[in-house]
Design an enzyme around this catalytic site. Sequence first.
Site, PDB file in Angstrom:
ATOM      1  N   ASP A   1     -12.854   5.462   1.167  1.00 55.52           N
ATOM      2  CA  ASP A   1     -11.475   5.479   1.402  1.00 55.52           C
ATOM      3  C   ASP A   1     -11.051   6.797   1.503  1.00 55.52           C
ATOM      4  O   ASP A   1     -10.840   7.309   0.518  1.00 55.52           O
ATOM      5  CB  ASP A   1     -10.787   4.638   0.508  1.00 55.52           C
ATOM      6  CG  ASP A   1      -9.418   4.603   0.769  1.00 55.52           C
ATOM      7  OD1 ASP A   1      -8.720   5.256   1.664  1.00 55.52           O
ATOM      8  OD2 ASP A   1      -8.533   3.741  -0.035  1.00 55.52           O
TER       9      ASP A   1
ATOM     10  N   LYS B   1       3.067  11.273  -3.407  1.00 56.68           N
ATOM     11  CA  LYS B   1       2.284  10.729  -4.321  1.00 56.68           C
ATOM     12  C   LYS B   1       1.288  11.636  -4.800  1.00 56.68           C
ATOM     13  O   LYS B   1       0.894  11.348  -5.967  1.00 56.68           O
ATOM     14  CB  LYS B   1       1.336   9.691  -3.285  1.00 56.68           C
ATOM     15  CG  LYS B   1       0.477   8.704  -4.186  1.00 56.68           C
ATOM     16  CD  LYS B   1      -0.268   7.826  -2.936  1.00 56.68           C
ATOM     17  CE  LYS B   1      -1.378   6.895  -3.420  1.00 56.68           C
ATOM     18  NZ  LYS B   1      -1.957   6.103  -2.572  1.00 56.68           N
TER      19      LYS B   1
ATOM     20  N   GLU C   1      -7.159   0.686  -4.619  1.00 53.54           N
ATOM     21  CA  GLU C   1      -7.212   0.512  -3.030  1.00 53.54           C
ATOM     22  C   GLU C   1      -8.527   0.039  -2.426  1.00 53.54           C
ATOM     23  O   GLU C   1      -8.497  -0.759  -1.710  1.00 53.54           O
ATOM     24  CB  GLU C   1      -6.857   1.816  -2.340  1.00 53.54           C
ATOM     25  CG  GLU C   1      -5.410   2.205  -2.574  1.00 53.54           C
ATOM     26  CD  GLU C   1      -4.885   3.623  -2.719  1.00 53.54           C
ATOM     27  OE1 GLU C   1      -5.802   4.535  -2.116  1.00 53.54           O
ATOM     28  OE2 GLU C   1      -3.602   3.817  -2.956  1.00 53.54           O
TER      29      GLU C   1
ATOM     30  N   ASP D   1       0.926  -1.232   0.142  1.00 50.58           N
ATOM     31  CA  ASP D   1       0.156   0.157   0.085  1.00 50.58           C
ATOM     32  C   ASP D   1       0.854   1.346  -0.020  1.00 50.58           C
ATOM     33  O   ASP D   1       1.391   1.550   0.989  1.00 50.58           O
ATOM     34  CB  ASP D   1      -0.754  -0.029   1.231  1.00 50.58           C
ATOM     35  CG  ASP D   1      -1.730   1.170   1.320  1.00 50.58           C
ATOM     36  OD1 ASP D   1      -1.648   2.035   0.471  1.00 50.58           O
ATOM     37  OD2 ASP D   1      -2.407   1.397   2.368  1.00 50.58           O
TER      38      ASP D   1
END
Lengths: 175, 626
Positions: free
Chosen positions: B206, B86, B184, B25
């Site tokens: 999420d 990211k 994800e 992850d």
Amino acid sequence: MNNELLKQDYFELFGLALDYQIDLGGLQNKLRALQKQYHPDNFAAEDTEVINQALVISSQINQAYTTLSEPLARAIYLLQLHGVIVDLVHGTKFSNEFLMAQIELREQISEAEDSGDFDALEQIEQNLQNESTIITAKIGELFIIANYAEISELVKQLAFYKKLEQLVANILGSM
Amino acid sequence: MALLQIAEPDMSGAPHQHNVAIGIDLGTTNSLVATVKSGEATVLCDSNGARLIPSMVNYGDDRLSVGHEALRLRISDPANTLVSIKRFMGRGFADLDPDVVYPYKFVAKSDANIQINTRAGIKNPIAVSADILTYLRKLAVESLGEEPSGVVITVPAYFDDAQRQATKYAGELAGLKVLRLLNEPTAAAIAYGLDNKQDGTFLVYDLGGGTLDVSILRLNQGVFEVLSVSGDTQLGGDDFDHRLYCYILEKANLSQLTDEDTAQLLSRAKLLKEQLAEKEKVAFSAVLSNKRIVNLTISRTEYETIVKYLVQKTIQPLKKALRDAKLDKDQLDEIIMVGGSTRMLAIRQAVTEFFGRAPLTSINPDEVVAIGAGIQADILVGNKKDDWLLLDVTPLSLGVETMGGLVEKIIPRNSTIPVVRAQDFTTYKDGQTAMSVHVVQGERELVKDCRSLAKFTLRGIPPMVAGQARIRISYQIDADGLLSVQAKEMTSGVVAQIEVKPSYGLNDEQIGAMLQASISHASEDIQQRQYQEALVDARAILDSVEKALIADADLLDEAELTQINHACMKLRIAIEQKPLELDSAGKKIRQLVEELNHATDSFAAKRMDKAINQALTGKEIADIDN
């Protein structure tokens, strides 16, 4: 891997007769069964060549499913298998009545959009879907008697309604 | 190794075939590695027992620090400590939010992809992510004792092609075999699906550090289908921290902070947010670099008021996902909460209120994505067959530019992947022999409102009257959600064909530099592997000597025994030491293995004699001759 699959038409691929009426549940089950066999994830540990081959077959299966599951795409595809090519862009003659109805619908949509009327748009969406259902049922009947000329005209009308449905969905999605 | 052969005949068999695969992850704020060990998915720990590894890299003068070490350096050295990288993946300089103040020295260039000047040179987000992934790979090797044979890396479902390509490329640069990029929320659903093993429709909410992802999935007869995805790539826990940070500045009347103070207050704001999930009121105090002391008390109610608009912003994508999936709220079987930011009470309340029921939170929201990725990786390397299959969708529509800057959509969003679609185009001028193709991704009607993925020119079209040529452009999206585009002239029999992979905003020079860097990583990798192999051999010989000593120590005189014990001890110390330099450490272990082998030569001979004598006892001469 079975390259013969790529030569089959979409109905054959899904083990179906050349019939406009389709059992959507059965279609979904068949999709799952085929993808469990051919999806690239089944070959993740293998050579690139095998994965690429799976990619092509798996894409074809998805394309077949999408075509068969949507009433408009299914009608166009089935007509094509019967040797009739529908040209959605050119040579379309609609009745004045149909054209007036279309203009009116577009006006309703832009009015509801301008005033931000969510409920009105949802109502329009519902009406459009009802209209599509009626045309789809007619197309189904006409396929039984192989009246392809009439079907071609209805397909063009259905394409109009689908386009409006998409338009309304986009507006609703961004509200 | 004569000793091995007679002492432990059963050890000479080939090691059993089990492919170790890992799930990563790669988060905005933290990253995790998980694997399936004896049928159970577990998150791996680093040498300090930490499971959450901060996704941070500090570029020092002669030292690269990742994770907790980088976190410690963040406050003293913010300009060289890259965090939340990211958010920059597959993004250009023009995409930077002008309202957010970053402590980095961006390289402002006309070609506009993001680059940051650090003490270790210019870094782009892919290289930084590769450094994080390399660290995670090493953590896995240390924990598992071998190189993983493959990896699944998770990405936000809403990542576009450029962001996905960038992530996959970072994985490859880190020396990993990327089996799959996994969305994800899908990973989270896998983690929960394994628990429940029942068919149903799930919505995954999420909220991570940097992004919000919403996915609706259906598990049916062993096939996981993603029905729709939605979200916001620029909204996450960091925004809540930043809002709180601004509020602190406002309340304490602060302005013109140094970079160090900004970094300090930002990380304090984050901590404060976490504390407010537990307490009604939290006191806050900080000492700034000019010795000024800031003392504040902030209540949960105050906090919830200032972040209310952010909370509401997370609800919009829920409606969109439901619409796209053609479902009503009450047709969902479960709501799954993922991501550290869903610990915020305001978020849980808003989601509960929207759906009229409480969401599932039984798996640790920080770990659930990594666990799902680990499970999927285990399936993909073939350890578990016939379990289930994942049918994912593409999150954004793909199209091509047509006359007047308009977008013609070729693959609509939420199409099941892999998918291939073709569309025919024609020339608009007599004798036109070239055509430029501009590939875009997004939902808007105008090219300028969508993300540009690739531009290329198709040449060699035979001259024809305008409108005669038929150019077929096909888009292929693979199971990772990655795109390739092909263009072909169909009518004339002359095929002009070109295949393009979108370049995710990097130019050739940058790609060259990164390849160079990965080659130097490769030599490090070889050393790492040799070191690991030396360790395995050393453990094996120590183990067999120990067993031989338990069985037959009486065959040795005291001097021999001392010599063997001494050699064992030296080897044991060598393998337990943390290697400073892999190459020399590996060689040292090899040498000590040789020494131990040598020390046990006569022991091995004596045991051989004993074994033969035992075998012969009570047998006729005739039997021996055979």
